[in-house]
Scaffold this motif. Structure first.
Motif, PDB file in Angstrom:
ATOM      1  N   ALA A   1      18.670  -5.442 -32.115  1.00  0.00           N
ATOM      2  CA  ALA A   1      17.351  -5.977 -32.249  1.00  0.00           C
ATOM      3  C   ALA A   1      16.455  -5.713 -31.147  1.00  0.00           C
ATOM      4  N   PHE A   2      16.931  -5.497 -30.056  1.00  0.00           N
ATOM      5  CA  PHE A   2      16.198  -5.134 -28.873  1.00  0.00           C
ATOM      6  C   PHE A   2      15.437  -3.947 -29.014  1.00  0.00           C
ATOM      7  N   VAL A   3      16.424  -2.882 -29.425  1.00  0.00           N
ATOM      8  CA  VAL A   3      15.860  -1.314 -29.767  1.00  0.00           C
ATOM      9  C   VAL A   3      14.594  -1.540 -30.680  1.00  0.00           C
ATOM     10  N   ALA A   4      14.887  -2.399 -32.004  1.00  0.00           N
ATOM     11  CA  ALA A   4      13.938  -2.382 -32.718  1.00  0.00           C
ATOM     12  C   ALA A   4      12.684  -2.797 -32.290  1.00  0.00           C
ATOM     13  N   TYR A   5      12.764  -3.874 -31.411  1.00  0.00           N
ATOM     14  CA  TYR A   5      11.472  -4.693 -31.095  1.00  0.00           C
ATOM     15  C   TYR A   5      10.779  -3.767 -30.126  1.00  0.00           C
ATOM     16  N   PHE A   6      11.731  -2.994 -29.002  1.00  0.00           N
ATOM     17  CA  PHE A   6      11.024  -2.011 -28.213  1.00  0.00           C
ATOM     18  C   PHE A   6      10.344  -0.836 -28.864  1.00  0.00           C
ATOM     19  N   LEU A   7      10.916   0.013 -30.045  1.00  0.00           N
ATOM     20  CA  LEU A   7      10.266   0.848 -30.671  1.00  0.00           C
ATOM     21  C   LEU A   7       9.038   0.306 -31.637  1.00  0.00           C
ATOM     22  N   LEU A   8       9.060  -0.981 -32.001  1.00  0.00           N
ATOM     23  CA  LEU A   8       8.015  -1.540 -32.537  1.00  0.00           C
ATOM     24  C   LEU A   8       6.984  -1.537 -31.709  1.00  0.00           C
ATOM     25  N   GLY A   9       6.992  -1.829 -30.413  1.00  0.00           N
ATOM     26  CA  GLY A   9       5.875  -1.852 -29.387  1.00  0.00           C
ATOM     27  C   GLY A   9       5.319  -0.461 -29.191  1.00  0.00           C
ATOM     28  N   ALA A  10       6.232   0.547 -29.261  1.00  0.00           N
ATOM     29  CA  ALA A  10       5.696   1.757 -29.141  1.00  0.00           C
ATOM     30  C   ALA A  10       4.786   2.242 -30.457  1.00  0.00           C
ATOM     31  N   LEU A  11       5.245   1.853 -31.653  1.00  0.00           N
ATOM     32  CA  LEU A  11       4.697   2.414 -32.988  1.00  0.00           C
ATOM     33  C   LEU A  11       3.208   1.504 -32.986  1.00  0.00           C
ATOM     34  N   TRP A  12       3.198   0.068 -32.762  1.00  0.00           N
ATOM     35  CA  TRP A  12       2.324  -0.743 -32.352  1.00  0.00           C
ATOM     36  C   TRP A  12       1.214  -0.204 -31.645  1.00  0.00           C
TER      37      TRP A  12
ATOM     38  N   LEU B   1       4.566 -17.206 -28.801  1.00  0.00           N
ATOM     39  CA  LEU B   1       4.423 -15.746 -28.158  1.00  0.00           C
ATOM     40  C   LEU B   1       2.700 -15.469 -28.866  1.00  0.00           C
ATOM     41  N   PHE B   2       2.649 -15.726 -29.928  1.00  0.00           N
ATOM     42  CA  PHE B   2       1.165 -15.435 -30.329  1.00  0.00           C
ATOM     43  C   PHE B   2       0.362 -16.418 -29.722  1.00  0.00           C
ATOM     44  N   THR B   3       0.344 -17.531 -29.606  1.00  0.00           N
ATOM     45  CA  THR B   3      -0.531 -18.612 -28.964  1.00  0.00           C
ATOM     46  C   THR B   3      -0.674 -18.179 -27.495  1.00  0.00           C
ATOM     47  N   ASN B   4       0.553 -18.036 -26.887  1.00  0.00           N
ATOM     48  CA  ASN B   4       0.369 -17.921 -25.441  1.00  0.00           C
ATOM     49  C   ASN B   4      -0.168 -16.476 -25.281  1.00  0.00           C
ATOM     50  N   THR B   5       0.066 -15.524 -25.941  1.00  0.00           N
ATOM     51  CA  THR B   5      -0.703 -14.379 -25.732  1.00  0.00           C
ATOM     52  C   THR B   5      -2.279 -14.445 -25.860  1.00  0.00           C
ATOM     53  N   VAL B   6      -2.577 -15.210 -26.873  1.00  0.00           N
ATOM     54  CA  VAL B   6      -4.167 -15.465 -26.924  1.00  0.00           C
ATOM     55  C   VAL B   6      -4.526 -16.263 -25.567  1.00  0.00           C
ATOM     56  N   ASN B   7      -3.739 -17.304 -25.346  1.00  0.00           N
ATOM     57  CA  ASN B   7      -4.255 -18.249 -24.097  1.00  0.00           C
ATOM     58  C   ASN B   7      -4.187 -17.218 -22.817  1.00  0.00           C
ATOM     59  N   ILE B   8      -3.309 -16.436 -22.607  1.00  0.00           N
ATOM     60  CA  ILE B   8      -3.146 -15.438 -21.577  1.00  0.00           C
ATOM     61  C   ILE B   8      -4.412 -14.435 -21.362  1.00  0.00           C
ATOM     62  N   ALA B   9      -4.865 -14.079 -22.634  1.00  0.00           N
ATOM     63  CA  ALA B   9      -5.924 -13.061 -22.881  1.00  0.00           C
ATOM     64  C   ALA B   9      -7.455 -13.695 -22.487  1.00  0.00           C
ATOM     65  N   ILE B  10      -7.382 -15.266 -22.688  1.00  0.00           N
ATOM     66  CA  ILE B  10      -8.653 -15.642 -22.358  1.00  0.00           C
ATOM     67  C   ILE B  10      -8.759 -15.927 -20.740  1.00  0.00           C
TER      68      ILE B  10
ATOM     69  N   PHE C   1      -5.056 -11.238 -31.019  1.00  0.00           N
ATOM     70  CA  PHE C   1      -4.498 -10.751 -32.200  1.00  0.00           C
ATOM     71  C   PHE C   1      -3.763  -9.583 -32.071  1.00  0.00           C
ATOM     72  N   ILE C   2      -4.047  -8.264 -31.525  1.00  0.00           N
ATOM     73  CA  ILE C   2      -3.148  -7.261 -31.668  1.00  0.00           C
ATOM     74  C   ILE C   2      -1.832  -7.356 -31.074  1.00  0.00           C
ATOM     75  N   THR C   3      -1.893  -7.866 -30.002  1.00  0.00           N
ATOM     76  CA  THR C   3      -0.563  -8.329 -29.182  1.00  0.00           C
ATOM     77  C   THR C   3       0.174  -9.505 -29.777  1.00  0.00           C
ATOM     78  N   GLY C   4      -0.579 -10.233 -30.089  1.00  0.00           N
ATOM     79  CA  GLY C   4       0.308 -11.815 -30.771  1.00  0.00           C
ATOM     80  C   GLY C   4       0.675 -11.175 -32.142  1.00  0.00           C
ATOM     81  N   SER C   5       0.173 -10.460 -32.676  1.00  0.00           N
ATOM     82  CA  SER C   5       0.663  -9.820 -34.092  1.00  0.00           C
ATOM     83  C   SER C   5       1.898  -9.149 -33.654  1.00  0.00           C
ATOM     84  N   TYR C   6       1.682  -8.174 -32.748  1.00  0.00           N
ATOM     85  CA  TYR C   6       2.940  -7.201 -32.563  1.00  0.00           C
ATOM     86  C   TYR C   6       4.082  -8.415 -32.142  1.00  0.00           C
ATOM     87  N   HIS C   7       3.957  -9.383 -31.516  1.00  0.00           N
ATOM     88  CA  HIS C   7       5.177 -10.313 -31.123  1.00  0.00           C
ATOM     89  C   HIS C   7       5.589 -11.249 -32.314  1.00  0.00           C
TER      90      HIS C   7
END
Length: 141
Positions: free
Chosen positions: A17-28, A99-108, A120-126
């Motif tokens: 699951a970790f490898v898939a999540y990490f590779l998703l980040g590269a793809l994203w 994850l999505f909500t916290n990402t948006v909060n951090i971005a503000i 939206f981009i990073t929150g959707s990735y998570h």
């Protein structure tokens, strides 16, 4: 309860699951949304200096993805979630609620010129990552 759940974690599923999540980040970020991501950071007109190739930008997200994956594995065990439907529900609650909500909060903040695009981009990735991670964790028990 959580100590017992930690000892009952299936570590091969965590690794997959970790490898898939990490590779998703590269793809994203490298294939699907590189231009929009640069726009969200206000760097669309700056030359790519390769700064994102520095170790911190690879190792840091990997460590975070691993911790998130282990946390999900422990929570799935502690909550006795072992089927796809409940795992999907759990992934959506964690993905959207934290994850999505916290990402948006951090971005503000003043350092992110387009916080909602970045969120939206990073929150959707998570969010997608959480679905992927939790379905893999349930599939490989």
């Amino acid at each position: 309860m959580f100590v017992n759940a930690l000892t009952a974690v299936h570590w091969l599923s965590v690794l997959l699951a970790f490898v898939a999540y990490f590779l998703l980040g590269a793809l994203w970020y490298l294939l699907l949304f590189p231009k929009l991501y640069r726009v969200s950071l206000g760097k669309e007109n700056e030359p790519d200096t390769g700064q994102n190739q520095q170790p911190i930008f690879i190792v840091g997200p990997a460590v975070c993805a691993l911790i998130i994956t282990i946390t999900c594995a422990v929570l799935l065990r502690a909550l006795h979630i072992a089927a796809y439907g409940p795992a999907l529900g759990f992934a959506l609650v964690v993905g959207l609620g934290y994850l999505f909500t916290n990402t948006v909060n951090i971005a503000i903040n003043p350092n992110i010129p387009r916080p909602f695009l970045y969120g939206f981009i990073t929150g959707s990735y998570h969010l997608v990552g959480m679905v992927l991670v939790n379905l893999i964790l349930v599939a490989v028990q």
